[in-house]
Scaffold this motif. Structure first.
Motif, PDB file in Angstrom:
ATOM      1  N   ALA A 185       0.849  -1.211   0.000  1.00 49.89           N
ATOM      2  CA  ALA A 185       0.000   0.000   0.000  1.00 49.89           C
ATOM      3  C   ALA A 185       0.880   1.255   0.000  1.00 49.89           C
ATOM      4  O   ALA A 185       0.687   2.175   0.787  1.00 49.89           O
ATOM      5  CB  ALA A 185      -0.981   0.008   1.175  1.00 49.89           C
ATOM      6  N   VAL A 187       0.786   5.901   5.213  1.00 48.98           N
ATOM      7  CA  VAL A 187       2.063   5.395   5.719  1.00 48.98           C
ATOM      8  C   VAL A 187       3.002   5.109   4.547  1.00 48.98           C
ATOM      9  O   VAL A 187       4.173   5.502   4.556  1.00 48.98           O
ATOM     10  CB  VAL A 187       1.855   4.102   6.548  1.00 48.98           C
ATOM     11  N   LEU A 194      -1.083  -4.406   5.661  1.00 48.44           N
ATOM     12  CA  LEU A 194      -2.356  -5.115   5.475  1.00 48.44           C
ATOM     13  C   LEU A 194      -2.589  -6.241   6.480  1.00 48.44           C
ATOM     14  O   LEU A 194      -3.726  -6.554   6.829  1.00 48.44           O
ATOM     15  CB  LEU A 194      -2.431  -5.673   4.041  1.00 48.44           C
ATOM     16  N   LEU A 212      -0.788  -4.534  11.130  1.00 49.49           N
ATOM     17  CA  LEU A 212      -1.995  -5.214  11.602  1.00 49.49           C
ATOM     18  C   LEU A 212      -1.598  -6.660  11.868  1.00 49.49           C
ATOM     19  O   LEU A 212      -0.616  -7.155  11.286  1.00 49.49           O
ATOM     20  CB  LEU A 212      -3.098  -5.170  10.533  1.00 49.49           C
TER      21      LEU A 212
END
Ligand SMILES: NC(=O)c1ccc[n+]([C@@H]2O[C@H](COP(=O)([O-])OP(=O)(O)OC[C@H]3O[C@@H](n4cnc5c(N)ncnc54)[C@H](OP(=O)(O)O)[C@@H]3O)[C@@H](O)[C@H]2O)c1
Length: 341
Positions: A182, A187, A244, A266
């Protein structure tokens, strides 16, 4: 102390413990302020612009007149699910850029009038989505002169996360290869710049329309996660920044060399730890912490021209619900910021 405390918690019972300076916006010290507040968990519609008691700085704290406040996915998650915080009433927001209005007992780092940016202690220090917020001095650094409050407010939580993952946890070094998941997000887009500044070879995942953005940030290679498999790589990575979690964490283990480092934001899937042990990979889950040394490092990168936040949208505080709705689509490029003054 934050706006999540009761009004009584914020009142300094002994005026001698603060070095108050008149706030031009509130002559004589107006007792109230507007805040993006919620009294129940739920969708963006639970957010209301509400008049609340203005907090006062406790010992070791500063009162900041908020000019701009960044939005982060953790705001959406706390609004909807509560996560780490006690049940509502809540005022969310960890990112802040603004002007010091008042200093609490014992504060030597800042004076009224100083322009500062910072991340309030995560998770219990939230409250920056308001006209005023208090926080410990060491959550803040002087705002770099070359960026405005909106840009400064986009940085703290996301940049501290990237810094704490890449520099402090993974020890990313010159010449190493890093994969950033991502990479176009809040971030990710800061992590790409921090990794490049350290001399790493950077691969970022994003949908194809965002690859030009990643290259402008300095990424060496881009993976379209929608049509390509990031595990199809000829050379292993030294470090993976995984935004993710879940299956992505487990699959990321397979692209690391033995001795490589996976840092997830996460939790990974159940088999991530076993996969990491088998592959001799160090797997960590990181929760960002407020940190003045990190804020100073980030300010230094900004001042040297090595780090620039990309703000793709701003919303007045009164339109915070609309900002939450847009942010929680998960498609943001760079950052969204609430403008307060
Ligand atoms: N543990 C901690 O301390 C910590 C700290 C900060 C953030 N986080 C968590 O980390 C996550 C990312 O935060 P953020 O601020 O960067 O979020 P964000 O700004 O909302 O991320 C948005 C970006 O994610 C991309 N994206 C969505 N799904 C993707 C996928 N499967 N693969 C690659 N890119 C994908 C989107 O690109 P496309 O439009 O191209 O899909 C978009 O540009 C959030 O869950 C957040 O809560 C945790």
């Amino acid at each position: 102390m934050t706006t999540n405390d009761t009004p009584a918690d914020h009142s300094s019972s002994d005026p001698a413990v603060t070095t108050a300076s008149p706030d031009p916006a509130a002559p004589g010290g107006a007792p109230t302020m507007l805040a993006l507040h919620q009294t129940a968990l739920g969708g963006p519609e639970v957010l209301r612009l509400t008049e609340l008691p203005r907090p006062a700085p406790g010992p070791g704290e500063i009162l900041v007149a908020v000019h701009a406040a960044g939005l982060n996915p953790t705001d959406f998650k706390h609004r909807a699910m509560g996560l780490f915080l006690p049940p509502p009433p809540l005022t969310l927001g960890w990112d802040v850029s603004g002007t010091v209005v008042e200093t609490g007992y014992g504060v030597t780092l800042f004076q009224p009038g100083d322009e500062v940016f910072g991340m309030l202690p995560y998770p219990y220090g939230a409250g920056s989505h308001a006209e005023y917020v208090t926080g410990p001095t060491r959550a803040f650094a002087a705002k770099p002169a070359g960026i405005d409050h909106v840009q400064a407010a986009a940085l703290p939580l996301a940049a501290l996360t990237a810094w704490q993952v890449l520099v402090e946890t993974a020890g990313l070094r010159d010449g190493q290869r890093v994969l950033i998941h991502a990479a176009a997000g809040g971030v990710g887009h800061l992590a790409v710049q921090i990794a490049k500044e350290r001399g790493a070879h950077v691969t970022g995942t994003a949908s194809a329309p965002k690859h030009d953005f990643l290259r402008e940030l300095g990424a060496d290679a881009c993976v379209d996660y929608r049509s390509e498999d990031f595990t199809d790589t000829d050379e292993p990575y030294d470090v993976v920044l995984d935004t993710l979690g879940g299956e992505t964490a487990t699959r990321s283990v397979s692209v690391l060399r033995p001795g490589g480092v996976l840092v997830s934001l996460l939790p990974g899937a159940e088999d991530t730890r076993a996969a990491a042990e088998k592959a001799q990979v160090r797997a960590e889950v990181l929760l960002v912490e407020h940190d003045r040394a990190g804020m100073l490092a980030i300010a230094d990168l900004v001042e040297r021209g090595s780090l620039r936040p990309h703000v793709s949208g701003t919303f007045p505080l009164a339109e915070g619900a609309r900002a939450h709705a847009q942010g929680e689509t998960g498609r943001t490029t760079g950052k969204l910021v609430l403008t307060v003054r």
